[in-house]
Design a protein around this motif. Structure first.
Motif, PDB file in Angstrom:
ATOM      1  N   PRO A 135      -1.870 -12.588  -7.402  1.00  0.00           N
ATOM      2  CA  PRO A 135      -0.866 -12.154  -5.835  1.00  0.00           C
ATOM      3  C   PRO A 135       0.512 -11.409  -6.240  1.00  0.00           C
ATOM      4  N   SER A 136       0.623 -10.843  -4.916  1.00  0.00           N
ATOM      5  CA  SER A 136       2.326  -9.630  -5.310  1.00  0.00           C
ATOM      6  C   SER A 136       3.462 -10.896  -5.153  1.00  0.00           C
ATOM      7  N   GLY A 137       4.035 -10.585  -6.099  1.00  0.00           N
ATOM      8  CA  GLY A 137       5.150 -11.767  -6.369  1.00  0.00           C
ATOM      9  C   GLY A 137       6.185 -11.262  -5.388  1.00  0.00           C
ATOM     10  N   HIS A 138       6.549  -9.841  -5.140  1.00  0.00           N
ATOM     11  CA  HIS A 138       7.389  -9.049  -4.518  1.00  0.00           C
ATOM     12  C   HIS A 138       7.690  -9.612  -2.610  1.00  0.00           C
ATOM     13  N   THR A 139       5.545  -9.809  -2.646  1.00  0.00           N
ATOM     14  CA  THR A 139       5.824  -9.755  -1.112  1.00  0.00           C
ATOM     15  C   THR A 139       6.048 -11.729  -0.950  1.00  0.00           C
ATOM     16  N   THR A 140       5.783 -12.486  -2.001  1.00  0.00           N
ATOM     17  CA  THR A 140       5.945 -13.654  -1.344  1.00  0.00           C
ATOM     18  C   THR A 140       7.781 -13.878  -1.567  1.00  0.00           C
ATOM     19  N   THR A 141       8.298 -13.790  -2.571  1.00  0.00           N
ATOM     20  CA  THR A 141       9.677 -13.304  -2.272  1.00  0.00           C
ATOM     21  C   THR A 141      10.186 -13.176  -1.265  1.00  0.00           C
ATOM     22  N   ALA A 142       9.697 -11.945  -1.024  1.00  0.00           N
ATOM     23  CA  ALA A 142      10.313 -11.425   0.601  1.00  0.00           C
ATOM     24  C   ALA A 142      10.332 -11.827   2.164  1.00  0.00           C
ATOM     25  N   VAL A 143       8.708 -12.416   1.656  1.00  0.00           N
ATOM     26  CA  VAL A 143       8.180 -13.673   2.648  1.00  0.00           C
ATOM     27  C   VAL A 143       9.184 -14.801   2.814  1.00  0.00           C
ATOM     28  N   GLY A 144       9.139 -15.145   2.070  1.00  0.00           N
ATOM     29  CA  GLY A 144       9.885 -16.451   1.409  1.00  0.00           C
ATOM     30  C   GLY A 144      11.483 -16.783   1.840  1.00  0.00           C
ATOM     31  N   LEU A 145      12.619 -14.747   1.561  1.00  0.00           N
ATOM     32  CA  LEU A 145      13.003 -14.808   2.208  1.00  0.00           C
ATOM     33  C   LEU A 145      13.154 -14.751   3.331  1.00  0.00           C
ATOM     34  N   ALA A 146      12.775 -13.655   4.052  1.00  0.00           N
ATOM     35  CA  ALA A 146      12.699 -13.629   5.678  1.00  0.00           C
ATOM     36  C   ALA A 146      12.605 -15.384   6.477  1.00  0.00           C
ATOM     37  N   ILE A 147      11.540 -15.990   5.346  1.00  0.00           N
ATOM     38  CA  ILE A 147      11.602 -17.467   6.689  1.00  0.00           C
ATOM     39  C   ILE A 147      12.889 -18.291   6.536  1.00  0.00           C
ATOM     40  N   GLY A 148      12.631 -18.241   5.388  1.00  0.00           N
ATOM     41  CA  GLY A 148      14.715 -18.882   5.271  1.00  0.00           C
ATOM     42  C   GLY A 148      16.257 -18.235   5.977  1.00  0.00           C
ATOM     43  N   LEU A 149      15.795 -17.090   5.990  1.00  0.00           N
ATOM     44  CA  LEU A 149      17.257 -16.481   6.763  1.00  0.00           C
ATOM     45  C   LEU A 149      16.809 -16.693   8.020  1.00  0.00           C
ATOM     46  N   ALA A 150      15.465 -16.839   8.312  1.00  0.00           N
ATOM     47  CA  ALA A 150      15.416 -17.426   9.853  1.00  0.00           C
ATOM     48  C   ALA A 150      15.593 -18.139  10.419  1.00  0.00           C
ATOM     49  N   TRP A 151      15.358 -19.530   9.777  1.00  0.00           N
ATOM     50  CA  TRP A 151      15.487 -20.561   9.227  1.00  0.00           C
ATOM     51  C   TRP A 151      17.515 -20.772   9.525  1.00  0.00           C
TER      52      TRP A 151
END
Length: 219
Positions: A135-151
């Motif tokens: 899969p796309s590691g960059h997308t995984t990182t970006a979505v994970g970061l977005a979830i964390g910042l939204a939290w």
């Protein structure tokens, strides 16, 4: 028996939906890749520049700088930075491991005149980066970061998720990933979030670690 944690259930539902989206995106992988190959994003003018620079939200160095900013400028949430890093860089590491289970040619190394199934190659443990599209590691990182910042900062959640979407599109524009690769990366990120933020021993460990940093008498 304890009832399932609502937050974990929500993230797991999103993870399943992204898995379904991964399968559905296979139908548009080749058309999108061919459009990009014909200077698709570059034809969008200034939007292309925004897409190019969005990689900072998905790259390890950029994410590290964002974590450093939170660490320095928001002392009340310093202990939450570890969880934020796990949601982003930790999820990205899981995605990196997953790459060795599937051998798929990146768009710049694939025959775009062929079929989408031809981009997948038999065997595991691809040794060439050109065969580590899924899969796309960059997308995984970006979505994970977005979830964390939204939290951490709920008021900015739509901005963070928009950044993640643009960062995912950068991977298509750079001819490094297909759309389905990004959907798979998002599935991994939401699955990791289900255990880091939802009811699990991982979430409870982070809660205990973060509570030790609270001031005496704090509500």
């Amino acid at each position: 028996m304890l009832a399932p944690d609502p937050l974990r259930r929500r993230f797991l539902v999103f993870s399943v939906l992204f898995v379904v989206a991964t399968a559905a995106a296979l139908w548009i992988d080749m058309p999108v890749a061919r459009w990009v190959d014909r200077d698709g994003f570059r034809s969008l003018g200034p939007i292309d520049s925004v897409v190019v620079w969005s990689e900072v939200f998905a790259h390890g160095v950029g994410v590290g700088l964002i974590l450093l900013i939170v660490l320095v400028l928001d002392p009340d949430h310093r202990r939450q930075v570890l969880r934020l890093g796990t949601l982003s860089l930790g999820a990205g590491f899981v995605s990196l491991i997953a790459k060795y289970a599937v051998s798929r040619a990146r768009p710049h190394a694939a025959n775009l005149a062929g079929t989408v199934l031809a981009t997948f190659h038999g065997g595991v443990f691809p040794t060439s980066s050109a065969m580590q599209s899924f899969p796309s590691g960059h997308t995984t990182t970006a979505v994970g970061l977005a979830i964390g910042l939204a939290w951490l900062y709920p008021r900015g959640r739509w901005m963070f998720y928009t950044f993640a979407l643009i960062a995912a599109s950068q991977r298509w524009a750079n001819r490094d990933h297909f759309v389905s690769d990004s959907c798979a990366g998002a599935a991994i990120a939401t699955c990791v979030a289900a255990f880091v933020l939802g009811g699990s021993f991982v979430q409870r460990w982070f809660d205990r670690y973060e509570s030790r940093g609270e001031k005496p008498g704090a509500p």
